[in-house]
Scaffold this active site. Structure first.
Site, mmCIF file in Angstrom:
data_model
loop_
_atom_site.group_PDB
_atom_site.id
_atom_site.type_symbol
_atom_site.label_atom_id
_atom_site.label_comp_id
_atom_site.label_asym_id
_atom_site.label_seq_id
_atom_site.Cartn_x
_atom_site.Cartn_y
_atom_site.Cartn_z
ATOM 1 N N CYS A 50 -8.921 -7.833 4.519
ATOM 2 C CA CYS A 50 -8.446 -8.677 5.673
ATOM 3 C C CYS A 50 -9.717 -9.617 6.057
ATOM 4 C CB CYS A 50 -7.992 -7.899 6.838
ATOM 5 S SG CYS A 50 -9.357 -6.681 7.272
ATOM 6 N N ARG A 52 -12.094 -11.018 3.554
ATOM 7 C CA ARG A 52 -12.730 -11.820 2.784
ATOM 8 C C ARG A 52 -11.787 -11.909 1.333
ATOM 9 N NH1 ARG A 52 -17.512 -10.683 2.156
ATOM 10 N NH2 ARG A 52 -17.345 -9.012 3.935
ATOM 11 N N GLU A 106 -19.791 -0.150 7.407
ATOM 12 C CA GLU A 106 -18.119 0.697 7.265
ATOM 13 C C GLU A 106 -17.756 1.197 5.870
ATOM 14 O OE1 GLU A 106 -15.204 -0.822 5.932
ATOM 15 O OE2 GLU A 106 -15.874 -3.022 5.230
ATOM 16 N N HIS A 107 -16.923 2.033 5.845
ATOM 17 C CA HIS A 107 -16.920 2.631 4.529
ATOM 18 C C HIS A 107 -15.419 2.188 3.828
ATOM 19 C CE1 HIS A 107 -19.503 6.212 4.388
ATOM 20 N NE2 HIS A 107 -19.595 6.004 5.546
ATOM 21 N N GLN A 108 -14.676 1.317 4.487
ATOM 22 C CA GLN A 108 -13.376 1.016 4.047
ATOM 23 C C GLN A 108 -13.474 0.007 2.627
ATOM 24 O OE1 GLN A 108 -10.910 -0.854 6.883
ATOM 25 N NE2 GLN A 108 -8.946 -0.616 5.453
ATOM 26 N N GLN A 112 -11.510 -0.154 -0.892
ATOM 27 C CA GLN A 112 -10.961 -1.368 -1.482
ATOM 28 C C GLN A 112 -11.404 -1.873 -2.689
ATOM 29 O OE1 GLN A 112 -12.055 -3.424 2.259
ATOM 30 N NE2 GLN A 112 -10.109 -3.347 3.149
ATOM 31 N N THR A 182 2.948 0.517 9.010
ATOM 32 C CA THR A 182 2.832 2.151 8.149
ATOM 33 C C THR A 182 1.645 1.748 7.056
ATOM 34 O OG1 THR A 182 4.777 1.453 6.673
ATOM 35 C CG2 THR A 182 5.134 2.610 8.836
ATOM 36 N N ALA A 186 -2.943 1.255 9.950
ATOM 37 C CA ALA A 186 -1.951 1.830 10.842
ATOM 38 C C ALA A 186 -2.393 3.345 10.669
ATOM 39 C CB ALA A 186 -0.420 1.710 10.742
#
Length: 423
Positions: A50, A52, A106-108, A112, A182, A186
């Protein structure tokens, strides 16, 4: 001309949301980009999130990537190019460490990168060079967080948004939450709400079956997207985490007049729009009863308290040192083409065997097929670890000529020329 790793990025650091939305897509759109570039470069990897859109490629020059972004003149204005291996590797390591994220540490982003790595492998985009650098980026990303603690304050964009809610509401546990979507965002939001013990939660989605499954998993209420306007009025916090624009006007009326008249300024609402593209009309932020925050607004929350005592500075030093160390590995790959030949042989054997096996597994689900593919790739990596390590040690060894000839005969690599110095 020697091969290098090049990169080109459009990110939140320089490009507005409307530009990033033009590049946002799903796995299928990423696969199309990989397929488009695959014939023009030796290897290619695409990271699309979201915040880059980045293309990494192994090639003799950067022209294929430049030409790709030139297809949209408006987007091209915001592209940041990394024009050599050191700059590209340093950027990937910094990205994996969370240093380039809107929320530092951040870990996300690690998840990714792993997902995008797998996607690129399935498309045949990743070879020996990028496979090594991507796996190393995951290791370094974890190491940087462990040793500097830059992930201890806000571990994701969702965490940053929820931190804001505690400032907005006196008692967040009594508030009504409406989660739309979903997907990953989310699910992160629902997990956070469950962990915090917040129970007044409704989830809405175009896919009512998926929303019901999540409702059972997180013990919340599921509704159809058609009923969203009713629950919007009851909600104190609305979280957008879908890939579609959310219409707040009831289909039966076809107008927003009735909906808007119910939005009294006395009831305060916070909208956290994590969607890409944006889920909500930006005009909502001008309503006196609504506070709307999209991804760009979260930039104000991205500064880590660790900046004060040098945690981020130390993280950058670590990334720089790890980059220099990894360049030695890249140099060995340049000096030892036999490594690429060995790896290619294993990959081809893997693909041949999977091509024979998978058609026979008619009852296997898509998930089972993906697990088999991943296990097969892990298997050849395990098999090749020691041989590749030993072959790297031969690169530049002036006394290794005889050993190399044995290796070439063993694997039938007579066509491969290894650059060994005899001086």
């Amino acid at each position: 001309m020697a091969k290098q790793i090049f990169a080109a990025e459009v990110s939140h650091e320089s490009a507005p949301l409307r530009i990033r939305e033009k590049l946002a897509g799903n796995d299928e759109s990423v696969k199309r980009v990989i397929s488009k570039l695959r014939s023009k470069v030796d290897e290619v990897f695409v990271l699309s999130t979201c915040n880059r859109f980045v293309v990494y490629a192994v090639s003799e020059n950067i022209n294929p990537i430049v030409n790709f972004f030139l297809e949209d003149a408006e987007v091209f204005r915001y592209v940041q190019f990394y024009k050599n291996t050191q700059a590209s590797v340093n950027h990937l390591f910094a990205t994996a460490s969370g240093l380039c994220s809107q929320v530092t540490g951040e870990h996300q982003i690690l998840t990714q990168i792993k997902h995008s790595h797998q996607l690129s492998m399935e498309c045949g985009g990743v070879g020996l060079w990028l496979d090594n650098v991507l796996r190393e980026s995951i290791r370094i990303g974890k190491k940087v967080r462990t040793q500097t603690g830059i992930d201890k304050f806000c571990s994701s964009v969702v965490d940053a948004g929820f931190s804001l809610l505690y400032d907005k509401f006196e008692n967040i546990y009594e508030r009504n939450f409406l989660v739309i979507g979903t997907g990953k965002i989310a699910r992160l939001a629902l997990g956070y709400l469950q962990h915090e013990g917040i129970q007044n939660v409704v989830i809405a989605s175009h896919d009512i079956e998926r929303s019901r499954d999540l409702a059972l998993q997180y013990n919340v209420q599921a509704i159809s997207i058609d009923k969203i306007s009713t629950y919007f009025h009851e909600a104190d916090v609305i979280i957008g985490g879908t890939h579609h624009e959310v219409s707040l006007c009831p289909k039966s009326t076809g107008t927003c007049t009735r909906f808007e008249t119910k939005l009294t300024p006395e009831k305060k609402r916070v909208i956290l729009d994590f969607g890409m593209p944006r889920n909500f009309d930006d005009k909502l932020r001008f309503h006196p009863g609504i506070s709307l925050y999209n991804l760009d607004d979260l930039k104000a929350l991205s500064a880590s308290p660790l900046d004060v005592f040098g945690g981020v500075e130390e993280a950058w030093r670590m990334v720089s040192a790890e980059t220099k160390e990894f360049l030695n590995v890249i140099h060995q790959l340049e000096m030892a083409p036999i490594l690429a030949a060995y790896w290619t042989r294993l990959v081809n054997l893997k693909d041949q065997q999977l091509g024979w096996l998978l058609p026979k597994l008619e009852s296997a689900s898509d998930r089972d097929v993906q697990l088999i593919k991943r296990y097969a790739h892990k298997l050849i990596r395990s098999i090749s670890r020691e041989p590749l390590k030993n072959l790297r040690a031969l690169a530049g060894d002036t006394q290794a000529t005889a050993t190399v000839e044995v290796v070439k005969n063993l694997y039938d690599f007579q066509h491969v020329k290894l650059n060994l110095s005899n001086n």
